[in-house]
Scaffold this active site. Structure first.
Site, PDB file in Angstrom:
ATOM      1  N   ASP A   1      52.448  57.127  41.740  1.00 12.23           N
ATOM      2  CA  ASP A   1      53.373  55.983  41.728  1.00 12.23           C
ATOM      3  C   ASP A   1      53.845  55.726  40.295  1.00 12.23           C
ATOM      4  O   ASP A   1      53.029  55.599  39.383  1.00 12.23           O
ATOM      5  CB  ASP A   1      52.615  54.760  42.276  1.00 12.23           C
ATOM      6  CG  ASP A   1      53.534  53.595  42.607  1.00 12.23           C
ATOM      7  OD1 ASP A   1      54.569  53.441  41.934  1.00 12.23           O
ATOM      8  OD2 ASP A   1      53.196  52.825  43.519  1.00 12.23           O
TER       9      ASP A   1
ATOM     10  N   HIS B   1      55.921  53.144  39.309  1.00 10.35           N
ATOM     11  CA  HIS B   1      56.375  51.768  39.039  1.00 10.35           C
ATOM     12  C   HIS B   1      55.501  51.091  37.989  1.00 10.35           C
ATOM     13  O   HIS B   1      54.298  50.972  38.156  1.00 10.35           O
ATOM     14  CB  HIS B   1      56.408  50.968  40.346  1.00 10.35           C
ATOM     15  CG  HIS B   1      57.432  51.472  41.298  1.00 10.35           C
ATOM     16  ND1 HIS B   1      57.153  52.459  42.214  1.00 10.35           N
ATOM     17  CD2 HIS B   1      58.749  51.175  41.439  1.00 10.35           C
ATOM     18  CE1 HIS B   1      58.252  52.727  42.909  1.00 10.35           C
ATOM     19  NE2 HIS B   1      59.244  51.962  42.446  1.00 10.35           N
TER      20      HIS B   1
ATOM     21  N   SER C   1      50.733  54.581  47.881  1.00 11.11           N
ATOM     22  CA  SER C   1      49.788  53.929  46.958  1.00 11.11           C
ATOM     23  C   SER C   1      48.762  53.092  47.710  1.00 11.11           C
ATOM     24  O   SER C   1      47.653  52.869  47.226  1.00 11.11           O
ATOM     25  CB  SER C   1      50.536  53.034  45.974  1.00 11.11           C
ATOM     26  OG  SER C   1      51.420  53.809  45.223  1.00 11.11           O
TER      27      SER C   1
HETATM   28  C1  B12 Z   1      62.537  49.268  39.635  1.00 10.00           C
HETATM   29  C2  B12 Z   1      62.200  50.127  40.826  1.00 10.00           C
HETATM   30  C3  B12 Z   1      62.057  51.495  40.613  1.00 10.00           C
HETATM   31  C4  B12 Z   1      62.133  52.127  39.243  1.00 10.00           C
HETATM   32  C5  B12 Z   1      60.782  51.923  38.520  1.00 10.00           C
HETATM   33  C6  B12 Z   1      60.971  51.795  37.007  1.00 10.00           C
HETATM   34  C7  B12 Z   1      59.716  51.415  36.314  1.00 10.00           C
HETATM   35  N1  B12 Z   1      59.630  51.822  35.072  1.00 10.00           N
HETATM   36  O1  B12 Z   1      58.827  50.760  36.855  1.00 10.00           O
HETATM   37  C8  B12 Z   1      62.414  53.623  39.608  1.00 10.00           C
HETATM   38  C9  B12 Z   1      63.899  53.849  39.663  1.00 10.00           C
HETATM   39  C10 B12 Z   1      61.793  54.669  38.702  1.00 10.00           C
HETATM   40  C11 B12 Z   1      61.868  53.667  41.027  1.00 10.00           C
HETATM   41  C12 B12 Z   1      61.517  54.839  41.640  1.00 10.00           C
HETATM   42  C13 B12 Z   1      61.147  54.901  42.974  1.00 10.00           C
HETATM   43  N2  B12 Z   1      61.133  53.906  43.859  1.00 10.00           N
HETATM   44 CO1  B12 Z   1      61.339  52.071  43.368  1.00 10.00          CO
HETATM   45  N3  B12 Z   1      61.756  50.302  43.154  1.00 10.00           N
HETATM   46  C14 B12 Z   1      62.076  49.556  42.122  1.00 10.00           C
HETATM   47  C15 B12 Z   1      62.359  48.102  42.562  1.00 10.00           C
HETATM   48  C16 B12 Z   1      63.879  47.940  42.609  1.00 10.00           C
HETATM   49  C17 B12 Z   1      61.773  47.024  41.714  1.00 10.00           C
HETATM   50  C18 B12 Z   1      60.292  47.185  41.395  1.00 10.00           C
HETATM   51  C19 B12 Z   1      59.917  46.205  40.331  1.00 10.00           C
HETATM   52  O2  B12 Z   1      59.807  46.561  39.165  1.00 10.00           O
HETATM   53  N4  B12 Z   1      59.798  44.927  40.688  1.00 10.00           N
HETATM   54  C20 B12 Z   1      59.590  43.826  39.764  1.00 10.00           C
HETATM   55  C21 B12 Z   1      58.111  43.667  39.482  1.00 10.00           C
HETATM   56  C22 B12 Z   1      57.926  42.538  38.471  1.00 10.00           C
HETATM   57  O3  B12 Z   1      57.494  43.317  40.703  1.00 10.00           O
HETATM   58  P1  B12 Z   1      56.124  43.992  41.215  1.00 10.00           P
HETATM   59  O4  B12 Z   1      55.977  45.348  40.735  1.00 10.00           O
HETATM   60  O5  B12 Z   1      55.912  43.697  42.642  1.00 10.00           O
HETATM   61  O6  B12 Z   1      55.020  43.169  40.371  1.00 10.00           O
HETATM   62  C23 B12 Z   1      54.677  41.812  40.549  1.00 10.00           C
HETATM   63  C24 B12 Z   1      53.569  41.601  41.591  1.00 10.00           C
HETATM   64  O7  B12 Z   1      53.596  42.506  42.670  1.00 10.00           O
HETATM   65  C25 B12 Z   1      52.298  41.640  40.796  1.00 10.00           C
HETATM   66  N5  B12 Z   1      51.649  42.921  40.499  1.00 10.00           N
HETATM   67  C26 B12 Z   1      52.166  44.159  40.442  1.00 10.00           C
HETATM   68  N6  B12 Z   1      51.224  45.050  40.089  1.00 10.00           N
HETATM   69  C27 B12 Z   1      50.086  44.366  39.902  1.00 10.00           C
HETATM   70  C28 B12 Z   1      48.824  44.797  39.531  1.00 10.00           C
HETATM   71  C29 B12 Z   1      47.816  43.869  39.410  1.00 10.00           C
HETATM   72  C30 B12 Z   1      46.468  44.322  38.995  1.00 10.00           C
HETATM   73  C31 B12 Z   1      48.075  42.501  39.681  1.00 10.00           C
HETATM   74  C32 B12 Z   1      47.020  41.509  39.525  1.00 10.00           C
HETATM   75  C33 B12 Z   1      49.340  42.081  40.060  1.00 10.00           C
HETATM   76  C34 B12 Z   1      50.340  43.011  40.166  1.00 10.00           C
HETATM   77  O8  B12 Z   1      52.691  41.035  39.586  1.00 10.00           O
HETATM   78  C35 B12 Z   1      54.023  41.415  39.245  1.00 10.00           C
HETATM   79  C36 B12 Z   1      54.709  40.278  38.543  1.00 10.00           C
HETATM   80  O9  B12 Z   1      54.683  39.091  39.291  1.00 10.00           O
HETATM   81  C37 B12 Z   1      61.690  48.070  43.981  1.00 10.00           C
HETATM   82  C38 B12 Z   1      62.349  47.114  45.002  1.00 10.00           C
HETATM   83  C39 B12 Z   1      61.725  45.760  44.983  1.00 10.00           C
HETATM   84  N7  B12 Z   1      62.553  44.792  45.227  1.00 10.00           N
HETATM   85  O10 B12 Z   1      60.510  45.589  44.756  1.00 10.00           O
HETATM   86  C40 B12 Z   1      61.833  49.524  44.419  1.00 10.00           C
HETATM   87  C41 B12 Z   1      60.789  50.114  45.385  1.00 10.00           C
HETATM   88  C42 B12 Z   1      59.403  49.654  45.032  1.00 10.00           C
HETATM   89  N8  B12 Z   1      60.932  51.538  45.147  1.00 10.00           N
HETATM   90  C43 B12 Z   1      60.835  52.224  46.234  1.00 10.00           C
HETATM   91  C44 B12 Z   1      60.900  53.640  46.304  1.00 10.00           C
HETATM   92  C45 B12 Z   1      60.886  54.252  47.680  1.00 10.00           C
HETATM   93  C46 B12 Z   1      60.990  54.403  45.142  1.00 10.00           C
HETATM   94  C47 B12 Z   1      61.035  55.925  45.066  1.00 10.00           C
HETATM   95  C48 B12 Z   1      60.033  56.637  45.999  1.00 10.00           C
HETATM   96  C49 B12 Z   1      62.486  56.335  45.328  1.00 10.00           C
HETATM   97  C50 B12 Z   1      62.681  57.827  45.445  1.00 10.00           C
HETATM   98  N9  B12 Z   1      62.971  58.246  46.668  1.00 10.00           N
HETATM   99  O11 B12 Z   1      62.545  58.539  44.498  1.00 10.00           O
HETATM  100  C51 B12 Z   1      60.707  56.169  43.580  1.00 10.00           C
HETATM  101  C52 B12 Z   1      59.196  56.231  43.306  1.00 10.00           C
HETATM  102  C53 B12 Z   1      58.670  57.531  42.992  1.00 10.00           C
HETATM  103  C54 B12 Z   1      57.180  57.401  42.763  1.00 10.00           C
HETATM  104  N10 B12 Z   1      56.515  58.511  42.974  1.00 10.00           N
HETATM  105  O12 B12 Z   1      56.648  56.371  42.443  1.00 10.00           O
HETATM  106  C55 B12 Z   1      60.634  51.351  47.462  1.00 10.00           C
HETATM  107  C56 B12 Z   1      59.205  51.426  47.990  1.00 10.00           C
HETATM  108  C57 B12 Z   1      59.182  51.401  49.497  1.00 10.00           C
HETATM  109  C58 B12 Z   1      57.854  51.804  50.030  1.00 10.00           C
HETATM  110  N11 B12 Z   1      57.244  50.902  50.778  1.00 10.00           N
HETATM  111  O13 B12 Z   1      57.361  52.878  49.824  1.00 10.00           O
HETATM  112  C59 B12 Z   1      61.098  49.972  46.937  1.00 10.00           C
HETATM  113  C60 B12 Z   1      60.396  48.771  47.602  1.00 10.00           C
HETATM  114  C61 B12 Z   1      62.634  49.901  47.190  1.00 10.00           C
HETATM  115  C62 B12 Z   1      62.997  49.876  48.665  1.00 10.00           C
HETATM  116  N12 B12 Z   1      63.256  48.702  49.214  1.00 10.00           N
HETATM  117  O14 B12 Z   1      63.066  50.866  49.274  1.00 10.00           O
HETATM  118  N13 B12 Z   1      61.817  52.436  41.562  1.00 10.00           N
END
Ligand code: B12
Length: 325
Positions: A15, A17, A68
């Site tokens: 993963d 992200h 994941s």
């Molecule tokens: C940005 C993004 C990307 C970027 C990532 C860039 C980077 N440097 O991180 C890029 C373009 C690289 C990417 C790639 C991919 N992505 Co993407 N991505 C996103 C997107 C738009 C936003 C994710 C994000 O950063 N959110 C903002 C952060 C702040 O939120 P968060 O991670 O959830 O974190 C918060 C909480 O969850 C929590 N948290 C998170 N981690 C942790 C850990 C701990 C310990 C704790 C306590 C809390 C915590 O705290 C954070 C802050 O409040 C999401 C869509 C979405 N709306 O979520 C899709 C998404 C996650 N991606 C998705 C997919 C499918 C992919 C790809 C597989 C696409 C592809 N076919 O290649 C690839 C991944 C390849 C891989 N092997 O991982 C899907 C996942 C679907 C699924 N269920 O599998 C999503 C949901 C989009 C969708 N709707 O389809 N992605």
């Protein structure tokens, strides 16, 4: 000021992200936790080795893609197998958009004897870490376990969708009356350096808006009262980027497709190399809907399978496109 505790945090193997985990890292650091951020795609054994080497008080896992969720279960299982973690009951935090309280309670927590806590966002990570390391730790963990037990019971009692037997579903297959036309050209077609501008006309913008969490069908979403303004902004950004990609020839689009004779054999679709239908090219194995079907206006809805739309071997020939690997 002394640290409130040491936390090893990583995005799990497979993963990429990074963003959410980095936010959590900063928020915890601002609240006086020492955080070792191991980055993305980190294999389980590296996370556990680092946690041991650093004497971490907590391990945090981040994951945003469906695979994941399994990797997190694996990490929990490996922690359970290792006396170091099991005896010390080192807490495991679970976060990232695809994770949930239910998944954590049902699939991850049962794999490990120590506390496993789903944390929905970065702001909660501080209070959770403090609760797990502070004086009221035992009380917090008891309440957590009781809550997860409740979640597991509710999950187990959830009404299951009633299913028919496969034989019953097959007896209710869709009957399709259609005489397919044989295409003019059969076989493989290769497209080299296909015009990007033409492909761009066929982009389905629906998933693009979903990815940005903007709900609604395209193009109506552009005039939506709540998200319309943001939808227009992100679409304009995307189209500007597309223009750059097309004009700058950043990508080369190559493709291959093939149209081959095919027949249905049971629930499967068999493709042949040519019209003599003697040599099998490949088989697509089909799955038939087995959910119980209801009658609508006295007509029972069919239990569909993709193969229902392809003629059986003994009927007029049909031709179905298949994408070659
Ligand atoms: C940005 C993004 C990307 C970027 C990532 C860039 C980077 N440097 O991180 C890029 C373009 C690289 C990417 C790639 C991919 N992505 Co993407 N991505 C996103 C997107 C738009 C936003 C994710 C994000 O950063 N959110 C903002 C952060 C702040 O939120 P968060 O991670 O959830 O974190 C918060 C909480 O969850 C929590 N948290 C998170 N981690 C942790 C850990 C701990 C310990 C704790 C306590 C809390 C915590 O705290 C954070 C802050 O409040 C999401 C869509 C979405 N709306 O979520 C899709 C998404 C996650 N991606 C998705 C997919 C499918 C992919 C790809 C597989 C696409 C592809 N076919 O290649 C690839 C991944 C390849 C891989 N092997 O991982 C899907 C996942 C679907 C699924 N269920 O599998 C999503 C949901 C989009 C969708 N709707 O389809 N992605």
């Amino acid at each position: 000021m002394t640290s409130k505790g040491k936390i090893v945090i990583a995005t799990v193997k497979g993963d990429v992200h990074d963003i959410g985990k980095n936010i959590v890292t900063v928020v915890l650091q601002c609240n006086n936790f020492e955080v070792i951020n191991m980055g993305v795609m980190v294999p389980c054994h590296e996370i556990l080795a680092r946690a041991k080497a650093e004497g971490a008080d907590i391990i945090g896992l981040s994951g945003l893609i469906t695979p994941s969720l399994e990797e997190m279960q694996y990490v929990a299982g490996e922690m359970h197998k290792d006396d170091y973690f099991r005896v010390k009951k080192i807490p495991l935090l679970i976060g990232g958009a695809t994770c949930s309280r239910v998944h954590t309670a049902v699939k991850i927590a049962p794999k490990y004897e120590g506390p496993v806590v789903y944390v929905p966002d970065a702001s909660r990570s501080v209070s959770v870490a403090q609760s797990l390391l502070g004086e009221g730790k035992d009380h917090y963990v008891t309440e957590l376990n009781a809550d997860y037990d409740k979640v597991r019971t509710q999950h187990a009692n959830k009404k299951k969708t009633p299913l028919w037997s496969l034989a019953q579903a097959r007896a209710n297959a869709a009957v399709v009356h259609h005489a397919p036309v044989t295409p003019r050209v059969l076989g493989r077609r290769v497209f080299k350096n296909f015009d990007l501008a033409e492909i761009a006309q066929y982009i389905d913008w629906g998933p693009f808006f979903q990815t940005w969490d903007l709900a609604g069908p395209y193009p109506a979403i552009l005039d939506d009262e709540i998200v319309g303004v943001e939808a227009r902004k992100v679409l304009a950004d995307a189209q500007a980027m597309l223009k750059k990609i097309i004009e700058g020839r950043w990508l080369q689009a190559n493709g291959v497709m093939g149209i081959f004779p095919a027949n249905r054999v049971g629930d499967d679709i068999v493709f042949y190399t040519d019209e003599s239908r003697t040599e099998v090219l490949t088989t697509w194995y089909g799955m038939r809907q087995q959910t119980e079907k209801q009658a609508v206006d006295g007509v029972l809805r069919p239990s569909r399978c993709l193969s229902d739309f392809v003629a059986p071997r003994n009927q007029a020939s049909t031709t179905t496109p298949v994408c070659l690997p």
